[in-house]
Design an enzyme around this catalytic site. Structure first.
Site, PDB file in Angstrom:
ATOM      1  NE  ARG A  90      -4.106   1.789   0.910  1.00 39.48           N
ATOM      2  CZ  ARG A  90      -5.085   2.111   0.068  1.00 39.48           C
ATOM      3  NH1 ARG A  90      -5.058   1.717  -1.187  1.00 39.48           N
ATOM      4  NH2 ARG A  90      -6.126   2.783   0.491  1.00 39.48           N
ATOM      5  CB  THR A  98      -9.111  -0.560  -7.413  1.00 34.86           C
ATOM      6  OG1 THR A  98      -9.036   0.639  -6.651  1.00 34.86           O
ATOM      7  CG2 THR A  98      -8.337  -1.653  -6.738  1.00 34.86           C
ATOM      8  CB  THR A 157      -5.794   0.808  -6.270  1.00 39.56           C
ATOM      9  OG1 THR A 157      -6.667   1.872  -6.592  1.00 39.56           O
ATOM     10  CG2 THR A 157      -5.127   1.119  -4.939  1.00 39.56           C
ATOM     11  CG  ASN A 164      -8.164   6.421  -4.383  1.00 38.70           C
ATOM     12  OD1 ASN A 164      -8.987   5.526  -4.180  1.00 38.70           O
ATOM     13  ND2 ASN A 164      -8.262   7.587  -3.799  1.00 38.70           N
ATOM     14  CB  SER A 181      -7.024  -0.384   1.342  1.00 38.24           C
ATOM     15  OG  SER A 181      -7.498  -0.980   0.157  1.00 38.24           O
ATOM     16  N   GLY A 190     -13.392  -1.229  -7.119  1.00 41.13           N
ATOM     17  CA  GLY A 190     -14.689  -0.614  -6.791  1.00 41.13           C
ATOM     18  C   GLY A 190     -14.707   0.162  -5.489  1.00 41.13           C
ATOM     19  N   GLY A 191     -13.544   0.607  -4.996  1.00 42.81           N
ATOM     20  CA  GLY A 191     -13.536   1.423  -3.773  1.00 42.81           C
ATOM     21  C   GLY A 191     -14.229   0.700  -2.636  1.00 42.81           C
TER      22      GLY A 191
HETATM   23  N1  GLY Z   1      -8.354   3.110  -3.263  1.00 35.92           N
HETATM   24  C1  GLY Z   1      -9.349   2.164  -2.986  1.00 35.92           C
HETATM   25  C2  GLY Z   1      -9.037   1.315  -1.818  1.00 35.92           C
HETATM   26  O1  GLY Z   1      -7.885   1.094  -1.522  1.00 35.92           O
HETATM   27  O2  GLY Z   1      -9.908   0.850  -1.167  1.00 35.92           O
END
Ligand code: GLY
Length: 575
Positions: free
Chosen positions: A112, A386, A404, A406, A457, A478-479
């Protein structure tokens, strides 16, 4: 620029430098980047790859065919995605890998992004205290220190082929170009305004006349960056020329990432977040992704409720799943963040008694408003863009990676001279308590910005093991909808006994506590919507698609059923 008439097969040079004890790589294999088809489903005996782009899936299978294992293929697929799927495939972002290896070991790798050393809690607040989400979502200041390249090298210890070989397909695709699809042309055209606004050096994606299906995208700067990585390893990104280009870009755009931030970045292996569900072992990502814990909470809150008998898309099943999603996301907002900086009460939040208590005020006849669902009382003791790829091989290795930038194309800033987009992942922090991020998710202290901290995340790369062996490899972009889409795909397969295709393709829905509304996609049953509205549920505007789930299931005869989502250009390949 290559003209289409100059079609040629991209010859992938299988480098001779193999690790000791390894048989020589297979003869040269080819991918044709100028003429390719999208396969939505394959049944394969030896191995399979599903990803957001056919050329990336093909790159992964090419590596499997060349003697690589699922980890090799996952690395090659990610690198190819960084070229052919710049919306989310990346060098300038981050991700998570969950893997089950042939020897029974399970791994969770965190790469990350992290907040730069100069980041601080209130960096996105105006003088009057109001949050400035433009700055956290777009341009140089929105970028966290990228983790992807460190992650690829950290995972390489479990691969078999030389890294130089795994990166070669990506180099060729960047250098010689590839034909873009209609949806890629559309999204690049949509991006033109932001590209001009958030770049200090015009990137290759800027074009005077509109992009169209069949155009060739060549990325020379990106190819040069990939070659530096091929030659120098992770230092080819975090040090030397690439690092210099990133730091210069930051200076031109008043971003925060420094040479020291880049040099200090490390990917981290963490204990996977695993739990049992009706005899299956589900293995997911721990903090700083909320994905594994949210999936655990949601699965356990339905486990004893015989949801299979309620029927797929029945009012009862959808209402129950909506309520468990609501409760899990209320906990996310309060308690979840980077465990290295904030003590996340993971054991308590996944405790069976705690989860039973969370459902005490569940009423199957009406909505429980989010205003009365607070984050759980802990028992005392303790871009949306993502992209996901699923890989499996016949040796028993299975890899789920979600990675991702983002938002789609991240910060929209391409590093001048280096050719890759930087993420806008800083927006996944809680930039101010109660202020929603781009996915509408809220948070507080647990996910506040601190230098070196990783933003929370929702990514949920997931493996389901049956009798200790890989059974399902799944994940999606999909966030905040990611955990609920993985949840629904697994419930479809494990409870509603659906085929893999049905489980992936059937319309999904989503609730995340706040905003207190159900999000649905096209095809959600209107009668259920109407009945739920009478029970007190609000619905947001219907969406074109939720998630792009890539799923592999091991069939009873041991073959692999690989299914790519039909919501995009996603493709399954295998052999
Ligand atoms: N940027 C989306 C996530 O990491 O959940």
């Amino acid at each position: 620029m290559f003209h289409k008439s100059l079609l040629f097969s991209l010859l992938l040079v299988i480098l001779s430098a193999c690790k000791p004890g390894q048989k020589n790589a297979a003869p040269a294999l080819t991918i044709d980047p100028y003429q390719y088809t999208i396969n939505k489903k394959v049944i394969a005996e030896n191995g399979a790859v599903v990803s957001a782009h056919p050329l990336a899936s093909k790159a992964g299978v090419l590596i499997l065919r060349s003697g690589g294992n699922a980890v090799d293929a996952a690395i090659a697929t990610q690198l190819a995605l960084a070229v052919v799927y710049p919306n989310a495939g990346n060098l300038g972002g981050g991700g998570f890998m969950v893997a089950h290896l042939q020897d029974g070991k399970t791994l969770a790798l965190d790469y990350r992004e992290m907040a730069p050393g100069a980041a601080h809690r209130d960096m996105y607040l105006h003088a009057n205290g109001e949050a400035d989400t433009d700055k956290s979502q777009l341009g140089h200041l929105s970028s966290g220190v990228p983790g992807t390249v460190a992650g690829l090298f950290a995972s390489h210890q479990y691969a078999r082929l030389p890294f130089a070989q795994l990166i070669q397909p990506a180099i060729d695709l960047a250098e010689k170009g590839f034909i873009i699809t209609a949806s890629e042309a559309r999204s690049l055209n949509y991006l033109q305004g932001d590209l001009k606004k958030y770049n200090t050096v015009p990137p290759v994606f800027v074009k005077k006349s509109p992009w169209k299906e069949g155009d060739t995208l060549i990325q020379k700067d990106l190819a040069a960056t990939l070659k530096r990585i091929q030659k120098k390893g992770a230092a080819g990104f975090y040090e030397g020329e690439t690092a210099r280009l990133i730091v210069e870009e930051m200076k031109r755009g008043t971003g925060l990432i420094t040479a020291a931030d880049l040099k200090n970045y490390t990917a981290k292996y963490r204990p996977p977040h695993a739990f049992d569900y009706k005899g299956y072992k589900i293995v997911g990502m721990p903090m700083p992704s909320s994905g594994g814990l949210l999936l655990h909470q949601m699965m356990k809150m339905i486990e004893d409720r015989n949801i299979g008998a309620m029927g797929f898309h029945s009012l009862q099943a959808i209402q129950l799943m909506t309520e468990v999603e609501r409760r899990a996301f209320a906990d996310r907002a309060e308690y979840m963040g980077d465990g290295d900086f904030y003590k996340v009460p993971v054991a308590m939040l996944s405790n069976d008694v705690y989860l039973q208590n969370r459902m005490r005020n569940y009423d199957p006849a009406k909505a429980t408003p989010s205003s009365i669902i607070k984050p759980g009382e802990l028992l005392r003791a303790e871009s949306e863009e993502t992209t996901h790829l699923s890989v499996i091989d016949k040796e028993g290795n299975a890899v789920a990676v979600t990675t991702t930038l983002n938002n789609s194309y991240g910060s929209r800033t391409v590093v001048g001279g280096a050719g890759f987009f930087l993420n806008d992942e800083m927006d996944d922090f809680s930039i101010k308590p109660g202020v929603p991020n781009m996915y509408g998710a809220v948070g507080g202290e647990a996910n506040a910005i601190k230098p070196g901290k990783r933003m929370l995340s929702s990514m949920t790369p997931t493996l389901v093991l049956k009798n200790g062996k890989p059974y399902i490899v799944v994940g999606t972009p999909g966030g905040t909808t990611i955990p609920t889409q993985v949840f629904q795909t697994l419930v479809n397969m494990l409870e509603f006994n659906m085929s893999t295709e049905e489980a992936v393709y059937k319309p999904k829905f989503h609730h995340q506590w706040l905003p207190d509304e159900v999000m649905t996609e096209k095809g959600f049953p209107p009668a259920v919507k109407e009945a739920m509205q009478k029970m007190g549920y609000s619905f947001s505007k219907e969406r074109g698609g939720i998630g792009r789930t890539e799923c592999i299931r091991v069939l009873p005869d041991g073959r692999f059923e690989a299914v790519a989502d039909n919501r995009g250009d996603d493709a399954a390949e295998g052999f």
